[in-house]
Design a protein around this motif. Structure first.
Motif, PDB file in Angstrom:
ATOM      1  N   ALA A   1       0.803  -1.231   0.000  1.00 29.27           N
ATOM      2  CA  ALA A   1       0.000   0.000   0.000  1.00 29.27           C
ATOM      3  C   ALA A   1       0.831   1.273   0.000  1.00 29.27           C
ATOM      4  N   GLY A   2       2.118   1.150  -0.240  1.00 32.27           N
ATOM      5  CA  GLY A   2       2.973   2.336  -0.175  1.00 32.27           C
ATOM      6  C   GLY A   2       2.996   3.183  -1.421  1.00 32.27           C
ATOM      7  N   GLN A   3       2.282   2.760  -2.461  1.00 34.89           N
ATOM      8  CA  GLN A   3       2.261   3.531  -3.704  1.00 34.89           C
ATOM      9  C   GLN A   3       1.180   2.984  -4.625  1.00 34.89           C
ATOM     10  N   SER A   4       0.918   3.701  -5.674  1.00 34.27           N
ATOM     11  CA  SER A   4       0.084   3.252  -6.791  1.00 34.27           C
ATOM     12  C   SER A   4      -1.279   2.731  -6.336  1.00 34.27           C
ATOM     13  N   VAL A   5      -1.679   1.566  -6.836  1.00 35.78           N
ATOM     14  CA  VAL A   5      -3.014   1.018  -6.560  1.00 35.78           C
ATOM     15  C   VAL A   5      -3.219   0.801  -5.068  1.00 35.78           C
ATOM     16  N   GLY A   6      -2.226   0.247  -4.391  1.00 32.91           N
ATOM     17  CA  GLY A   6      -2.361  -0.005  -2.960  1.00 32.91           C
ATOM     18  C   GLY A   6      -2.589   1.251  -2.155  1.00 32.91           C
TER      19      GLY A   6
ATOM     20  N   ILE B   1      -6.223   2.281  -2.603  1.00 31.26           N
ATOM     21  CA  ILE B   1      -7.114   1.417  -1.846  1.00 31.26           C
ATOM     22  C   ILE B   1      -7.075   1.772  -0.363  1.00 31.26           C
ATOM     23  N   ALA B   2      -5.889   1.933   0.188  1.00 28.31           N
ATOM     24  CA  ALA B   2      -5.750   2.253   1.608  1.00 28.31           C
ATOM     25  C   ALA B   2      -6.446   3.565   1.948  1.00 28.31           C
TER      26      ALA B   2
ATOM     27  N   PRO C   1      -6.094   4.521  -9.248  1.00 26.47           N
ATOM     28  CA  PRO C   1      -6.068   3.873  -7.941  1.00 26.47           C
ATOM     29  C   PRO C   1      -7.263   4.201  -7.044  1.00 26.47           C
ATOM     30  N   ILE C   2      -7.779   5.416  -7.113  1.00 26.96           N
ATOM     31  CA  ILE C   2      -8.920   5.787  -6.270  1.00 26.96           C
ATOM     32  C   ILE C   2     -10.184   5.075  -6.726  1.00 26.96           C
ATOM     33  N   GLU C   3     -10.355   4.944  -8.027  1.00 28.44           N
ATOM     34  CA  GLU C   3     -11.504   4.199  -8.541  1.00 28.44           C
ATOM     35  C   GLU C   3     -11.450   2.736  -8.101  1.00 28.44           C
ATOM     36  N   ILE C   4     -10.273   2.169  -8.157  1.00 28.45           N
ATOM     37  CA  ILE C   4     -10.097   0.788  -7.717  1.00 28.45           C
ATOM     38  C   ILE C   4     -10.369   0.677  -6.219  1.00 28.45           C
TER      39      ILE C   4
ATOM     40  N   ALA D   1     -12.420   2.481  -4.492  1.00 27.64           N
ATOM     41  CA  ALA D   1     -13.863   2.550  -4.278  1.00 27.64           C
ATOM     42  C   ALA D   1     -14.523   1.201  -4.521  1.00 27.64           C
ATOM     43  N   PHE D   2     -14.053   0.487  -5.527  1.00 25.00           N
ATOM     44  CA  PHE D   2     -14.596  -0.839  -5.803  1.00 25.00           C
ATOM     45  C   PHE D   2     -14.272  -1.804  -4.667  1.00 25.00           C
ATOM     46  N   CYS D   3     -13.058  -1.714  -4.151  1.00 25.98           N
ATOM     47  CA  CYS D   3     -12.668  -2.559  -3.018  1.00 25.98           C
ATOM     48  C   CYS D   3     -13.482  -2.218  -1.768  1.00 25.98           C
ATOM     49  N   ALA D   4     -13.810  -0.943  -1.588  1.00 26.54           N
ATOM     50  CA  ALA D   4     -14.629  -0.539  -0.439  1.00 26.54           C
ATOM     51  C   ALA D   4     -15.996  -1.199  -0.508  1.00 26.54           C
ATOM     52  N   TYR D   5     -16.561  -1.280  -1.695  1.00 26.46           N
ATOM     53  CA  TYR D   5     -17.834  -1.976  -1.841  1.00 26.46           C
ATOM     54  C   TYR D   5     -17.693  -3.447  -1.460  1.00 26.46           C
ATOM     55  N   LEU D   6     -16.674  -4.122  -1.994  1.00 25.46           N
ATOM     56  CA  LEU D   6     -16.493  -5.542  -1.704  1.00 25.46           C
ATOM     57  C   LEU D   6     -16.214  -5.791  -0.229  1.00 25.46           C
ATOM     58  N   ALA D   7     -15.682  -4.787   0.461  1.00 21.77           N
ATOM     59  CA  ALA D   7     -15.370  -4.915   1.885  1.00 21.77           C
ATOM     60  C   ALA D   7     -16.549  -4.572   2.783  1.00 21.77           C
TER      61      ALA D   7
END
Length: 252
Positions: A14-19, A22-23, A220-223, A225-231
């Motif tokens: 989670a230190g860069q990019s997609v991670g 998501i964080a 990365p922010i769009e991704i 948001a999708f992970c937030a839904y799945l969580a």
């Protein structure tokens, strides 16, 4: 809707990019986030940004391919946050020692970094948190994968794709085993991201982007948001699924 208040989330890589995206989104939705990265400075930077927004996060630098270090670091973070990990996003997937060459040019010692990270690294994180999820009757596992896992591509990512293919198969079995305990496990198969193509020649990157209907790399922010839904609680009925998030690219 999609609130994560009171939850503790671990995001690997989670230190860069997609991670990083998501964080940040999980924290904005109310989760306390354990920001993992191989490098402490990157984890610290993202953690500081989350805290500056008024949300809660702790940094933990460890190598997810090391099971003992993974368990020790997660237990330390859980003690600091006062609970167990409810949400795991296995995002770490682009190995530091990866070599991007056609398979014929790779030596056996160059196979391991991508496969170890994507399979053993993900399983180590799951092993460290799955009992707490099952015992509490609630848990969310989101495995970040790639369209490369299911589609052959002539872009020198065969080892990366092999690791992703392997972990996708594991997640489907995990979902079947843990659904009865209120734990879901899903796969998000991403399209091209900046951190995956950063070693490719510019002309290759331009050609790849031209093949994406939305005409750009992943956000990365769009991704996140999708992970937030799945969580979230609202996604309780979805498990064992591979969900494409790729800007419209054809991945099958």
């Amino acid at each position: 809707m999609f609130e994560l208040n009171g939850r503790i989330a671990l995001v690997s890589g989670a230190g860069q990019s997609v991670g990083e995206g998501i964080a940040k989104v999980l924290a904005r939705q109310g989760a306390s986030v354990i920001v993992n990265d191989l490098f402490a400075d990157r984890a610290d930077k993202v953690t500081a940004a989350i805290v500056e927004e008024g949300n809660r996060a702790v940094a933990r630098a460890f190598d997810v391919t090391d099971l003992d270090a993974t368990v020790e670091s997660i237990r330390s973070a859980e003690a600091e946050l006062g609970g167990h990990v409810d949400i795991l996003v296995n995002n770490a997937g682009v190995a530091e020692g990866r070599v991007t060459k056609p398979f014929r040019e790779l030596t056996p010692d160059q196979w391991a970094p991508s496969i170890d990270l994507n399979i053993y690294g993900a399983m180590n994180c799951i092993k460290a948190v799955i009992d707490g999820m099952c015992d509490s009757g609630w848990g969310r596992i989101v495995q970040i994968s790639s369209g490369s896992a299911r589609t052959g591509q002539n872009i020198n990512v065969s080892m990366y794709a092999t690791g992703k293919s392997g972990i996708e198969g594991f997640i489907r079995h995990l979902a079947a085993e843990t659904g009865q305990y209120g734990v879901t496990a899903n796969i998000v198969a991403l399209g091209l991201q900046a951190n995956l193509v950063d070693k490719m020649p510019p002309e290759v990157i331009e050609k790849l982007i031209a093949s994406i209907p939305i005409g750009r790399l992943g956000d990365p922010i769009e991704i996140g948001a999708f992970c937030a839904y799945l969580a979230s609680n609202e996604a309780a009925g979805m498990t064992g699924q591979t969900l494409d998030f790729n800007g419209g690219s054809q991945t099958r």
